[in-house]
Scaffold this motif. Structure first.
Motif, PDB file in Angstrom:
ATOM      1  N   GLY A  30     -19.124   6.827   2.764  1.00 43.90           N
ATOM      2  CA  GLY A  30     -19.099   6.268   1.256  1.00 43.90           C
ATOM      3  C   GLY A  30     -17.848   6.084   0.766  1.00 43.90           C
ATOM      4  N   THR A  31     -16.646   6.934   1.031  1.00 40.66           N
ATOM      5  CA  THR A  31     -15.301   6.925   0.648  1.00 40.66           C
ATOM      6  C   THR A  31     -14.855   5.367   1.533  1.00 40.66           C
ATOM      7  N   LYS A  53     -16.514   2.362  -0.177  1.00 41.69           N
ATOM      8  CA  LYS A  53     -15.668   1.795  -1.438  1.00 41.69           C
ATOM      9  C   LYS A  53     -14.470   1.450  -1.342  1.00 41.69           C
ATOM     10  N   HIS A  92     -25.996  11.549  -4.794  1.00 41.41           N
ATOM     11  CA  HIS A  92     -25.403  10.399  -4.905  1.00 41.41           C
ATOM     12  C   HIS A  92     -24.208  10.222  -4.902  1.00 41.41           C
ATOM     13  N   PHE A  93     -23.433   9.284  -4.088  1.00 41.66           N
ATOM     14  CA  PHE A  93     -22.009   8.983  -4.042  1.00 41.66           C
ATOM     15  C   PHE A  93     -21.658   7.574  -4.781  1.00 41.66           C
ATOM     16  N   ALA A 131     -24.403   2.687  -5.087  1.00 38.02           N
ATOM     17  CA  ALA A 131     -24.266   4.080  -4.755  1.00 38.02           C
ATOM     18  C   ALA A 131     -24.813   4.392  -3.496  1.00 38.02           C
ATOM     19  N   GLN A 163     -20.664  11.400   3.100  1.00 39.96           N
ATOM     20  CA  GLN A 163     -19.332  11.318   1.869  1.00 39.96           C
ATOM     21  C   GLN A 163     -18.504  10.577   2.414  1.00 39.96           C
TER      22      GLN A 163
END
Length: 299
Positions: free
Chosen positions: A290-291, A294, A161-162, A273, A287
């Motif tokens: 996700g970045t 975010k 999870h991110f 998340a 990943q």
């Protein structure tokens, strides 16, 4: 036991049927005529059938040879599509990606991010599946989805999870409500207050109630909504109160309704998340995705 034909043999067969001539077929495939002829004879022996009738001056394709050539064309096209698909997905954040999103986050987060995502990663084709957490995680574990955008806490087992961002709540009431003029409320202010919440299956229901333990509101068991927009509409009609996540409010959920939004102190926010399987070959890409999400949300 017969061996499977090679793709090269299938290519030779298709070329011979299209050209109706060994020399031209060989030229088309960039091989010598003897190499093409030998390969097709091996194919006939392996399959135990006659594909062509040969004379010194002409070639006649048998009916079975024509039928097998049609099948060979489909096999060659599918093989090319297979290779093209792999090539498209070999680039970083490109090709097809299936993303599950819960309905209390996706519709409010993704529309503002998608244009930036398409600009940043033009070769990525994102397919979105909206649903409830339990169903989306089952689809993720079965391999149908590449990742899921959800809210924690929720039991996710050994999934990666991110964390993206924390999502708080605001109390939504009518202007006539006794708390309407308050700038802040806390769990004690809402103790035993009946809240209209989403129907069972939506994790926001449990998140909203558990955010105030040991004090706080209780669910109005006489009403369960299917969407956040339904909840806002019911509040605007004076039928009760509710708790709304900040991500939806920021996206304009309440803009067209006459409701008061009050900050809720000491409420534990849910964590938004991105999760995926540990075994996923796209872990590094996810990943990175996700970045990007975010930063796009915070920006």
């Amino acid at each position: 036991m017969s061996h499977l034909p090679s793709l090269r043999q299938l290519e030779f067969l298709v070329a011979l049927v299209e050209e109706q001539h060994f020399g031209r077929a060989a030229e088309k495939c960039n091989v010598s005529q003897s190499a093409l002829s030998t390969a097709l004879k091996e194919l006939e022996q392996n399959l135990g059938v006659h594909l062509a009738e040969r004379t010194k001056r002409s070639v006649t394709i048998t009916p079975l040879g024509n039928s097998l050539a049609d099948r060979a064309r489909h096999i060659l096209l599918d093989t090319k599509a297979f290779v093209d698909f792999a090539a498209a997905n070999s680039k970083f954040l490109s090709g097809d990606m299936k993303l599950g999103v819960i309905s209390t986050v996706g519709p409010y987060l993704l529309p503002g991010i998608m244009p930036q995502l398409r600009k940043k990663f033009p070769d990525l084709r994102l397919f979105i599946k909206e649903g409830i957490t339990h169903d989306l995680l089952a689809a993720l574990q079965s391999g149908y989805l590449d990742a899921v955008l959800l809210a924690l806490p929720f039991e996710i087992g050994d999934l990666v999870h991110f964390p993206l961002f924390e999502d708080g709540y605001k109390l939504a009431v009518t202007p006539q409500h006794p708390l309407a003029n308050r700038q802040h409320v806390d769990g004690q202010d809402l103790t035993n207050t009946k809240m209209m919440l989403l129907e069972k299956g939506h994790c926001l229901q449990q998140h909203a109630l558990s955010a105030f333990l040991p004090d706080g509101p209780v669910q109005d068991s006489s009403f369960e909504a299917t969407s956040l927009s339904t909840l806002v509409g019911m509040v605007a009609e004076g039928l009760g109160t509710t708790l709304l996540p900040d991500v939806a409010i920021t996206a304009g959920l309440t803009d067209n309704y006459d409701v008061c939004l009050i900050d809720v102190d000491k409420a534990l926010p849910r964590e938004i998340a991105l999760v995926w399987r540990k075994s996923s070959p796209r872990g590094e890409e996810l990943q990175h995705l996700g970045t990007f999400i975010k930063q796009a949300y915070e920006g």
